[in-house]
Design an enzyme around this catalytic site. Structure first.
Site, PDB file in Angstrom:
ATOM      1  CE  LYS A 144      19.029   3.340 -12.934  1.00 28.52           C
ATOM      2  NZ  LYS A 144      19.663   2.821 -11.751  1.00 28.52           N
TER       3      LYS A 144
ATOM      4  CB  THR B 276      -3.582   4.328  -2.840  1.00 29.09           C
ATOM      5  OG1 THR B 276      -2.976   5.315  -3.685  1.00 29.09           O
ATOM      6  CG2 THR B 276      -4.386   3.363  -3.684  1.00 29.09           C
TER       7      THR B 276
ATOM      8  CD  GLU C 142       3.233  -4.521  -1.841  1.00 30.44           C
ATOM      9  OE1 GLU C 142       2.456  -3.757  -2.431  1.00 30.44           O
ATOM     10  OE2 GLU C 142       4.468  -4.423  -1.928  1.00 30.44           O
TER      11      GLU C 142
ATOM     12  CG  ASP D 115       7.532   0.465  -7.571  1.00 29.17           C
ATOM     13  OD1 ASP D 115       7.195   1.518  -7.005  1.00 29.17           O
ATOM     14  OD2 ASP D 115       7.743  -0.596  -6.956  1.00 29.17           O
TER      15      ASP D 115
ATOM     16  CG  ASP E 206       7.226 -10.331  -9.394  1.00 25.06           C
ATOM     17  OD1 ASP E 206       6.278  -9.874 -10.075  1.00 25.06           O
ATOM     18  OD2 ASP E 206       8.409 -10.094  -9.654  1.00 25.06           O
TER      19      ASP E 206
ATOM     20  CG  ASP F 219       3.515   9.920  -9.113  1.00 30.63           C
ATOM     21  OD1 ASP F 219       3.359   8.682  -9.209  1.00 30.63           O
ATOM     22  OD2 ASP F 219       4.549  10.430  -8.676  1.00 30.63           O
TER      23      ASP F 219
HETATM   24  C1  LIG Z   1       4.660   3.229  -5.375  1.00 27.78           C
HETATM   25  S1  LIG Z   1       3.964   1.991  -4.370  1.00 27.78           S
HETATM   26  C2  LIG Z   1       2.210   2.276  -4.491  1.00 27.78           C
HETATM   27  C3  LIG Z   1       1.439   1.590  -3.389  1.00 27.78           C
HETATM   28  C4  LIG Z   1      -0.083   1.774  -3.450  1.00 27.78           C
HETATM   29  N1  LIG Z   1      -0.642   1.216  -4.668  1.00 27.78           N
HETATM   30  C5  LIG Z   1      -0.445   3.222  -3.338  1.00 27.78           C
HETATM   31  O1  LIG Z   1      -0.898   3.807  -4.343  1.00 27.78           O
HETATM   32  O2  LIG Z   1      -0.301   3.771  -2.233  1.00 27.78           O
HETATM   33  C6  LIG Z   1       4.190   0.565  -5.405  1.00 27.78           C
HETATM   34  C7  LIG Z   1       3.899  -0.724  -4.658  1.00 27.78           C
HETATM   35  O3  LIG Z   1       3.976  -1.801  -5.580  1.00 27.78           O
HETATM   36  C8  LIG Z   1       4.679  -2.864  -4.962  1.00 27.78           C
HETATM   37  N2  LIG Z   1       5.299  -3.647  -6.028  1.00 27.78           N
HETATM   38  C9  LIG Z   1       6.354  -3.303  -6.818  1.00 27.78           C
HETATM   39  N3  LIG Z   1       6.625  -4.270  -7.698  1.00 27.78           N
HETATM   40  C10 LIG Z   1       5.718  -5.250  -7.472  1.00 27.78           C
HETATM   41  C11 LIG Z   1       5.493  -6.522  -8.027  1.00 27.78           C
HETATM   42  N4  LIG Z   1       6.270  -6.973  -9.013  1.00 27.78           N
HETATM   43  N5  LIG Z   1       4.486  -7.274  -7.545  1.00 27.78           N
HETATM   44  C12 LIG Z   1       3.694  -6.822  -6.546  1.00 27.78           C
HETATM   45  N6  LIG Z   1       3.862  -5.632  -5.955  1.00 27.78           N
HETATM   46  C13 LIG Z   1       4.859  -4.854  -6.412  1.00 27.78           C
HETATM   47  C14 LIG Z   1       5.694  -2.185  -4.066  1.00 27.78           C
HETATM   48  O4  LIG Z   1       6.160  -3.051  -3.036  1.00 27.78           O
HETATM   49  C15 LIG Z   1       4.873  -1.029  -3.537  1.00 27.78           C
HETATM   50  O5  LIG Z   1       4.162  -1.372  -2.380  1.00 27.78           O
END
Ligand SMILES: C[S@@+](CC[C@H](N)C(=O)[O-])C[C@H]1O[C@@H](n2cnc3c(N)ncnc32)[C@H](O)[C@@H]1O
Length: 246
Positions: free
Chosen positions: A136, A201, A82, A132, A109, A168
């Site tokens: 863009k 989740t 995370e 995410d 990351d 989604d």
């Molecule tokens: C939209 S949330 C979804 C969280 C979880 N998977 C859920 O379904 O409830 C996206 C998560 O991915 C993490 N995230 C985004 N880019 C990331 C990256 N490059 N490496 C690791 N985590 C990342 C964000 O911090 C966030 O907690």
């Protein structure tokens, strides 16, 4: 910038020092170690002993899925990655409090952790839920599911193991589907309706309650799969031998 402190990683990415962003941290049963105290690739088997299968979740958010799984299946070993320190600490604390000694939590990351830290082909399942979508175009390089990054994700899988994915952003999900569909040696299937055990989740629980459409899929790596996406390969160029003589 001053000297490098323990836990800071000095690799270069996009012209910035990682040290200037945040350190990679690894936590197991409440014991936190900076990456500098470990070797790369991570010896995951030494960190969480036993013979159990490994499951990995990328971008675990509040960690609901990982923690529930780790507590329900102590014979399986789990590893979560995370980016957000806050979520990393939340899960590390909860896992420690609840005695989930089979859960290794990594802050970093995912693209960096996948390319530099995790061993290849060790996972029996990889989970990515509601990543995410980075809509863009200048941010597309941050996506886990681009032709040039997908190999890092699928490279975690043992032959015969599966990637489980949900989003989604259905349009983005279709793009991911297309990238996976053009991957040699993957068996791809749509999962119609909810998972058998209900939302996995926090994001999924929220979106299901809101009645949003969700695209869920499984991609199974067949034993003979070659791991390199054709479009990713095309993006890598190697100079002619004559360049290397000199
Ligand atoms: C939209 S949330 C979804 C969280 C979880 N998977 C859920 O379904 O409830 C996206 C998560 O991915 C993490 N995230 C985004 N880019 C990331 C990256 N490059 N490496 C690791 N985590 C990342 C964000 O911090 C966030 O907690």
């Amino acid at each position: 910038m001053g000297g490098v402190e323990a836990g800071e990683h000095t690799g270069l990415r996009e012209g910035k020092r990682w040290a200037a962003i945040k350190p990679v941290l690894v936590s197991l049963a409440g014991r936190e170690r900076p990456l500098a105290a470990l070797t790369a690739p991570l010896d995951v088997g030494a960190l969480v002993g036993g013979e159990g299968a490994w499951e990995v979740e990328l971008g675990f958010g509040k960690g609901r899925f990982l923690l529930a799984q780790a507590l329900a299946r102590p014979e399986v070993r789990y590893l979560g990655v995370e980016l957000a320190v806050y979520y990393y600490r939340l899960l590390a604390r909860r896992a420690s409090r609840q005695g989930a000694d089979n859960l290794l939590v990594v802050r970093g990351d995912a693209l960096y952790v996948l390319s530099a830290l995790l061993p290849a082909g060790f996972a029996d399942a990889v989970h990515v839920y509601f990543p995410d979508p980075w809509p863009k175009s200048r941010h597309h390089k941050r996506r886990l599911f681009e032709p040039e990054t997908i190999d890092l994700v699928l490279g975690l899988l043992k032959p015969g193991a599966s990637l489980w994915f949900a989003t989604d952003f259905v349009e983005y999900g279709e793009l991911v589907w297309g990238i996976l569909a053009s991957y040699p040696g993957l068996e791809l299937r749509r999962i119609e309706g909810p998972w058998p055990g209900g939302p996995r989740t926090n994001y999924e629980a929220k979106f299901v309650a809101e009645g949003r459409p969700i695209l869920r899929l499984e991609a199974r790596r067949s034993p003979e799969a070659a791991l390199l996406h054709p479009a990713g390969q095309a993006g890598v160029l190697v100079g002619p031998r004559s360049w290397q003589r000199g």
